[in-house]
Design a protein around this motif. Structure first.
Motif, short mmCIF file in Angstrom:
data_model
loop_
_atom_site.label_atom_id
_atom_site.label_comp_id
_atom_site.label_asym_id
_atom_site.label_seq_id
_atom_site.Cartn_x
_atom_site.Cartn_y
_atom_site.Cartn_z
N GLU A 141 0.83 -1.21 0.00
CA GLU A 141 0.00 0.00 0.00
C GLU A 141 0.87 1.25 0.00
O GLU A 141 0.52 2.26 -0.64
CB GLU A 141 -0.93 -0.02 1.21
N VAL A 142 1.99 1.21 0.72
CA VAL A 142 2.91 2.35 0.72
C VAL A 142 3.47 2.55 -0.69
O VAL A 142 3.54 3.68 -1.20
CB VAL A 142 4.04 2.15 1.73
N ASN A 143 3.86 1.45 -1.33
CA ASN A 143 4.40 1.55 -2.70
C ASN A 143 3.34 2.06 -3.67
O ASN A 143 3.66 2.81 -4.60
CB ASN A 143 4.92 0.19 -3.14
N ARG A 144 2.11 1.66 -3.46
CA ARG A 144 1.03 2.17 -4.31
C ARG A 144 0.88 3.67 -4.13
O ARG A 144 0.70 4.41 -5.11
CB ARG A 144 -0.28 1.46 -3.93
N LEU A 145 0.98 4.15 -2.90
CA LEU A 145 0.88 5.58 -2.65
C LEU A 145 2.02 6.32 -3.35
O LEU A 145 1.80 7.36 -3.99
CB LEU A 145 0.94 5.83 -1.14
N LEU A 146 3.22 5.78 -3.27
CA LEU A 146 4.37 6.41 -3.93
C LEU A 146 4.20 6.42 -5.44
O LEU A 146 4.64 7.37 -6.12
CB LEU A 146 5.65 5.68 -3.55
N SER A 147 3.57 5.39 -5.98
CA SER A 147 3.40 5.31 -7.44
C SER A 147 2.47 6.38 -7.97
O SER A 147 2.49 6.69 -9.17
CB SER A 147 2.87 3.92 -7.83
N LEU A 148 1.65 6.95 -7.11
CA LEU A 148 0.71 8.01 -7.52
C LEU A 148 1.37 9.39 -7.51
O LEU A 148 0.73 10.38 -7.89
CB LEU A 148 -0.51 8.03 -6.59
N MET A 149 2.63 9.48 -7.10
CA MET A 149 3.31 10.75 -7.00
C MET A 149 4.08 11.07 -8.28
O MET A 149 4.62 10.18 -8.93
CB MET A 149 4.29 10.75 -5.81
N THR A 150 4.14 12.35 -8.59
CA THR A 150 4.97 12.81 -9.70
C THR A 150 6.44 12.76 -9.28
O THR A 150 6.75 12.65 -8.08
CB THR A 150 4.60 14.25 -10.08
#
Length: 399
Positions: free
Chosen positions: A248-257
């Motif tokens: 879930e943390v990696n998913r959050l990071l993937s949404l960042m520019t």
């Protein structure tokens, strides 16, 4: 003999943050709200003696005791915010919730007819009040004040000057019966005064003559600033929230520019260098990509938390992204107690046991330290001047 405590009527009281901010020199003689959960929290903290759980439109002047020094009104903001589409506050229109200001104003006018008008008013809302309906809402409010003999001024204050949360709000201060004391007059070369927010300055420039004529500019000192960080306010053992999984943390990071990811890496490096965790606040937003397609993005700030929002306002809760000294990243939702701390509430404040209810109390409120700042520098000096003028008038009448 100790000085008399000033009295406040707290409309749209929520969890009672305005009265907390006013401090020990004030006592609340009346409070109202229509939200059952907020009223329950209010009773838990302050008792039931003066709380009326009723829509403000169903109140009468008989419900209001005596003559107060201040009537505080943090009326609903949903129809003035971006989340609410800035529908506005026209009575009977699409902005049904924010139009509740006019029900409050009707009560103020009745009190004036009875010779019991509060000495001062403070109307609080989002900055969208200055721009909703192309400025017509702000103009209508200020015109109503002027027509009824009230002087007024408006200030935009960000809670970030007191707590690590970006929460700009608009405060309209109004009073009757006295010109402001000389000590409140703005000075041309005053570097310590709070600057006027550009959106508010434009709204004031566009006012009709009748509204503008009643304005009396007041000097408000700039906020003192804070040395607290978001990390300073975090609980060691938060209740009601769970840590996100690594996926879930990696998913959050993937949404960042890339720019947002760079902020994360800078925070991670700082945590490792300093041996202390760095906490940032993350919100998910819908943005347009280069092709004009709407995509979900995650945006993070490590200086201050973004403005607290609740699901009732159409937005998500704040997610914490924490960079640990060992280089790891962890994430979870902000707890209700942490949200209360971001509003300047003491840990002695009793929150509802349910997470969502506790978070709502904080996210829908006014930051208590901002209230104290306004009371100290504007409201209390205005009340003192009104007291002085009225005492002089009484002396002359007695001669």
């Amino acid at each position: 003999m100790s000085p008399r405590r000033r009295e406040v009527l707290e409309f749209f009281a929520g969890g009672g943050m305005a009265r907390i901010g006013l401090g020990r020199g004030w006592r609340c003689t009346f409070a109202n709200d229509v939200d059952k959960g907020k009223c329950a929290a209010y009773r838990e903290n302050f008792g039931d003696a003066h709380l009326v759980e009723r829509d403000v439109a169903r109140l009468s002047s008989a419900d209001l005791p005596g003559r107060a020094d201040l009537a505080w009104a943090s009326f609903p903001c949903q129809d003035l915010s971006l989340a609410g589409g800035r529908r506005g506050m026209e009575m009977g229109g699409a902005g049904a919730r924010s139009s509740m200001f006019w029900a409050f104003w009707f009560l103020v006018e009745i009190l004036a007819e009875e010779g019991r008008a509060p000495k001062t008013l403070c109307v609080e809302n989002v900055l969208g009040l200055a721009t909703s309906n192309q400025g017509r809402d702000f103009n209508a409010l200020c015109t109503a004040l002027g027509r009824s003999g009230w002087y007024w001024d408006a200030h935009a204050v960000d809670a970030a000057g007191f707590v690590p949360q970006s929460r700009p709000r608009l405060f309209i201060i109004a009073w009757r019966g006295a010109e402001p004391p000389a000590a409140l007059a703005p000075q041309a070369d005053d570097a310590d005064a709070a600057p006027t927010h550009p959106a508010l300055a434009r709204a004031i420039e566009r006012l009709d003559p009748e509204a503008a004529a009643a304005r009396r500019p007041l000097r408000l000192p700039a906020p003192p600033g804070t040395n607290q960080t978001l990390g300073d306010l975090l609980e060691d053992a938060p209740t009601g929230v769970k840590w996100k999984t690594k996926a879930e943390v990696n998913r959050l990071l993937s949404l960042m520019t890339p720019r947002q990811r760079a902020r994360v890496e800078e925070a991670r490096a700082a945590a490792q260098r300093g041996g202390q965790r760095r906490a940032g606040g993350v919100y998910r937003r819908t943005r347009k990509d280069k092709a004009g397609v709407s995509v979900q993005r995650a945006e993070v700030r490590f200086d201050v938390a973004g403005c607290l929002r609740t699901p009732a306002g159409g937005s998500s809760r704040l997610t914490l992204l924490i960079a640990e000294p060992d280089g790891s990243l962890r994430a979870r939702l902000l707890s209700a107690r942490e949200a209360a701390r971001l509003m300047g509430l003491p840990d002695s404040y009793k929150l509802p046991k349910a997470y969502t209810a506790g978070y709502k109390i904080a996210g829908d409120g006014v930051a208590a330290p901002v209230v104290r700042h306004l009371a100290q520098h504007l409201i209390e000096p205005l009340c003192a001047e009104i007291d002085r003028v009225e005492a002089a008038q009484a002396d002359r009448a007695a001669e």
